[in-house]
Design an enzyme around this catalytic site. Sequence first.
Site: not given
Length: 330
Positions: A63, A88, A214, A218, A220, A314
Amino acid sequence: MNDTSSASASLRIPTFEDVQAARQRISGAAHRTPVLTSRTADGMAAASLFFKAENLQRAGAFKFRGAYNAIAALDESSRRNGVVAFSSGNHAQALAYAAKLQGVPATIVMPTDAPEIKIAATKAYGAEIHFYDRYTEDREEISRRLAAERGAVLVPPFDHPDVIAGQGTAALELIEEVGELDLLVVPLGGGGLLAGSALSARALSPACRIIGVEPEAGNDGQQSLKKGEIVRIPAPKSIADGAIVTHIGERNFAILKPTVDEIVTVTDPQLVETMRFFAERMKIIVEPTGCLAAAAILQGVLPCPGARAGILLSGGNVDLKTFNALLSAR
């Protein structure tokens, strides 16, 4: 807006040229993280695996790349009133640290149940924290309100062109170092890392398959790719806290819809076993979210015999109390 063609027309969608520009902006600030290999992992997968260790990145996760790039791209007048973000944890820490390095005030909207280590690090980097309940409040609405009240710039964790471009530099470095790949496997939450990675992979290793991973709770992204439009879900519950989102970003989906080959899911127990593997065999700490892509390969969800596979680790931001508890539970 769920229609990606409309999104593409109305939103600035980054390109590989933006990834290259991001590389120049973050040079000297972001670490060029190592690519790790393991004969044991290769044997488990019957493949040649290359782990891009973003758990060793500044602020502990990929990030930092997107956060630093987004702030560096701002003009002086935009910097004065600071930046606001919702996260988060990993984007929170990354933006707080990137803002501190560039002398820009930062306010972070974080859930009350965010990992303690991530809250502490965000505070230590000098950011102001505004807490919310992820199951009853809308973090995006709160962040937009704060940004408007303060005249600050909103830098979301994934649906932002400069954030996506910055995240794409990890895959850019990986492919430059190891050469073309048969397979690139990337964790998926809101889609910033997957979208940026897809831009780099399609430019530098066009024949490789691109897979997003994922948490099973979750999925999606998996639903969205199958349906061809963004699917929204209730906030999922998973130990992969960095991938707990209700939907993929519009810009992100506009990139991944035509470029990503498949999205698969892994369970929390599979993430724990992968954390255990990295700790015991490779002597590194990888947080649950950071293990998503590796778990798909090492736990047999995504067979790839004979392949040259790049895997994004990550992040590594997990407190030792939680880390020990997860690995001790059987």
